[in-house]
Every structure is written in structure tokens, then in C-alpha cells.
Motif scaffolding. Structure first.
Motif, PDB file in Angstrom:
ATOM      1  N   LEU A   1      31.823 -95.168-107.279  1.00 16.10           N
ATOM      2  CA  LEU A   1      32.454 -94.281-108.263  1.00 16.10           C
ATOM      3  C   LEU A   1      32.227 -92.810-107.938  1.00 16.10           C
ATOM      4  O   LEU A   1      32.894 -91.937-108.520  1.00 16.10           O
ATOM      5  N   GLY A   2      31.271 -92.528-107.062  1.00 13.48           N
ATOM      6  CA  GLY A   2      30.970 -91.141-106.727  1.00 13.48           C
ATOM      7  C   GLY A   2      30.367 -90.397-107.897  1.00 13.48           C
ATOM      8  O   GLY A   2      30.661 -89.210-108.109  1.00 13.48           O
ATOM      9  N   ALA A   3      29.518 -91.065-108.669  1.00 10.35           N
ATOM     10  CA  ALA A   3      28.944 -90.445-109.860  1.00 10.35           C
ATOM     11  C   ALA A   3      27.539 -90.975-110.092  1.00 10.35           C
ATOM     12  O   ALA A   3      27.208 -92.105-109.729  1.00 10.35           O
ATOM     13  N   THR A   4      26.696 -90.135-110.687  1.00 10.88           N
ATOM     14  CA  THR A   4      25.366 -90.553-111.095  1.00 10.88           C
ATOM     15  C   THR A   4      25.463 -91.210-112.478  1.00 10.88           C
ATOM     16  O   THR A   4      26.038 -90.633-113.408  1.00 10.88           O
ATOM     17  N   LEU A   5      24.921 -92.415-112.598  1.00 11.76           N
ATOM     18  CA  LEU A   5      25.076 -93.171-113.837  1.00 11.76           C
ATOM     19  C   LEU A   5      23.840 -93.138-114.738  1.00 11.76           C
ATOM     20  O   LEU A   5      23.962 -93.300-115.953  1.00 11.76           O
ATOM     21  N   PHE A   6      22.655 -92.907-114.154  1.00 13.29           N
ATOM     22  CA  PHE A   6      21.433 -92.947-114.946  1.00 13.29           C
ATOM     23  C   PHE A   6      20.488 -91.820-114.539  1.00 13.29           C
ATOM     24  O   PHE A   6      20.469 -91.392-113.382  1.00 13.29           O
TER      25      PHE A   6
END
Length: 300
Positions: A48-53
Motif C-alpha cells: 500500500l505504500g503506507a505506514t499502518l501502525f
């Protein structure tokens, strides 16, 4: 983003981490190892190319971007569970799984006997029983069949009203023998009243002729099951179903100036698309019959 779309197993792990707030908790919930959960999270973040946590003193916290994914992942989870239930039996067979949701009181005090009767008649049907006072989303297939206290409005749902459940003030005979029975709202204030803890729960009650504040109650509990247990134990006076009170030998507390009595409609609901399933129709008809009998208890 990478060319390959993330698989369901990554989103399933993501949901577990959101709920458990730790890799170890998610691993226990899913029956996986902690390193596997960590790899799933890393793979989803890369895809996703995103930090989730982010890490915090209370565990892993979902980022703002991750929170936007949660309702979509929950929809995927509901669809996956519905797929498993659909595959558990052929449409024309009385075999397979049916997921039923009901309120705490209906689910603990009424449905167990009805489901036991159904099991004796239809041994191939397995039941998943969800206890929740919120309305499950049948359109999203969180459950197959629901017992609801509000009339559904969605056209895709099949709903049958089985009657109305009256609720009113009741107490155990032992309590009334010790403290007497109030006859007015003013006298009622002097008794040990059983009710809700949170203001939000108090506000969901209809206008009952008495200003309801949490401080009014001598025992405060947001669980309907907990309140009913306290009434049966003789703690004080509380509101419960007339049918259950009659069944369990509780005494109605009648006030001359009225108030604290109301009725809730009872509907059995399922998605119209499930009518072709034999086990769904069997469960729908059986619950309709059982709840019709339960509603009739208050008139017996």
C-alpha cells in the motif's frame, strides 16, 4: 503500490492487529506465529505504500490512514465468513451453518431453549450465535438471521414481526417483602433502583415519566444481563420483560401515576437472497415460532 493486489490473509492479519493492538495478540487470535503476523503487516505496508501502525505505551496504534481501511477490511471479513457459511451446506439441504444475532437478553434468556429444540429436530444445522445490542448489518452479511427490536427499512431484507414485548418495573418477592412496593414515582425514588451506568445508555430509553440520570440508580450496569441478574437476586427494582418476569417468578411493580412501562416490537429478519437456502428457511421459521410463544407468555 506494487502490481500485485494484497491478498485477504494480509487484511485479515491487519484487522487482528488493529483489534489486539499487538503482534502477539493478533498471532494468538489467528493461530499464527508472531513473526508471521509481522511479515504480513510489513507486506501490506509495502503493497500500500503506507505506514499502518505506530508504537505507543499501550501497544500498536493504527495510523489515521489505517483507520480508513478498517471498515473496508471488516466488509471483506464479513464476506469471507459468509462464503464459509454458504459453502457449509447445499441450498436444498438441512445442513450447514447459520449465523444468528440477537440482543443480550433475547440471546441468553430466550434463544438457547429455542436453539436446543431446533438441534433435536435438525441435527445437521450448526449455529453461530452473536450477542449484541447493536443492529448487525444483514446487507453486509455480518449475520444470516437477526432478531431485532426495531423495524428494518431496507427493501432487500425479509422481515416478520412476531409481536411486541412489554417491559415494566419488577422486583423479586423477597425484596418487596423487606421494603414494600412503591405506588408512586416519588415513592419509587426511595427504593434501590437498578439501571444503566453510562449516560449514553440512559438516553436510549424512551420518556418514562421520570427524569433518568445514572445517579438515580443504586446499582448501575450497562449490561441488560447484569441488570436482570440483580433483579432476580433481590437487589432492588428494575425494568425487564414482562414475559421473563412471569417465567421467573418476579413481581410487577405497578405505579398509580404510570410511567416506566413500554413495548418493543420483535422482528425476525434475513436477507431475501437467503430464501433459497433450506437451512435458512428452517431457522427463520423456527425462531419465528419460538419467539411468538415467548411473546405470548406475558398474556398467560
Amino acid at each position: 503500490m506494487t502490481a500485485a493486489e494484497p491478498g485477504w490473509e494480509l487484511y485479515r492479519t491487519f484487522l487482528a492487529v488493529v483489534r489486539e493492538r499487538s503482534l502477539s495478540g493478533a498471532a494468538r487470535a489467528l493461530g499464527l506465529t508472531q513473526p508471521t503476523v509481522g511479515r504480513h503487516v510489513d507486506a501490506l505496508e509495502q503493497a500500500l505504500g503506507a505506514t499502518l501502525f505506530t508504537r505507543s505505551p499501550v501497544g500498536l496504534l493504527a495510523t489515521a490512514g489505517a483507520l480508513q481501511l478498517v471498515p473496508h477490511a471488516e466488509t471483506m471479513a464479513s464476506a469471507a465468513m459468509a462464503l464459509r457459511r454458504a459453502a457449509s451446506g447445499e441450498p436444498g439441504e438441512e445442513r450447514g451453518t447459520v449465523r444468528v444475532t440477537a440482543s443480550e437478553m433475547i440471546g441468553t434468556e430466550v434463544l438457547p431453549r429455542a436453539l436446543a429444540e431446533l438441534r433435536e429436530l435438525h441435527r445437521g444445522i450448526d449455529v453461530e450465535l452473536v450477542l449484541s445490542n447493536r443492529s448487525e448489518d444483514l446487507l453486509r452479511r455480518d449475520s444470516d438471521i437477526a432478531v431485532r427490536m426495531v423495524k428494518p427499512t431496507q427493501g432487500a431484507l425479509l422481515a416478520r414481526k412476531v409481536g411486541g414485548l412489554r417491559l415494566g418495573l419488577h422486583a423479586h418477592p423477597r425484596y418487596l417483602q423487606r421494603h414494600g412496593s412503591p405506588r408512586t414515582l416519588e415513592e419509587l425514588r426511595e427504593h434501590a433502583l437498578i439501571g444503566f451506568d453510562s449516560r449514553a445508555s440512559v438516553q436510549r430509553l424512551p420518556a418514562l415519566g421520570l427524569e433518568l440520570k445514572r445517579e438515580l440508580f443504586a446499582l448501575r450496569c450497562d449490561s441488560d444481563i447484569g441488570q436482570y441478574a440483580a433483579i432476580k437476586a433481590g437487589f432492588g427494582i428494575g425494568v425487564c420483560q414482562v414475559a421473563l418476569a412471569k417465567r421467573d417468578g418476579l413481581v410487577a411493580v405497578a405505579l398509580r401515576d404510570g410511567g416506566l412501562a413500554f413495548e418493543l416490537g420483535v422482528w425476525i429478519v434475513m436477507h431475501k437472497g437467503l430464501k433459497s437456502s433450506r437451512r435458512m428457511r428452517v431457522m427463520f421459521e423456527h425462531l419465528s415460532s419460538a419467539l411468538t410463544r415467548h411473546v405470548a407468555l406475558e398474556k398467560s
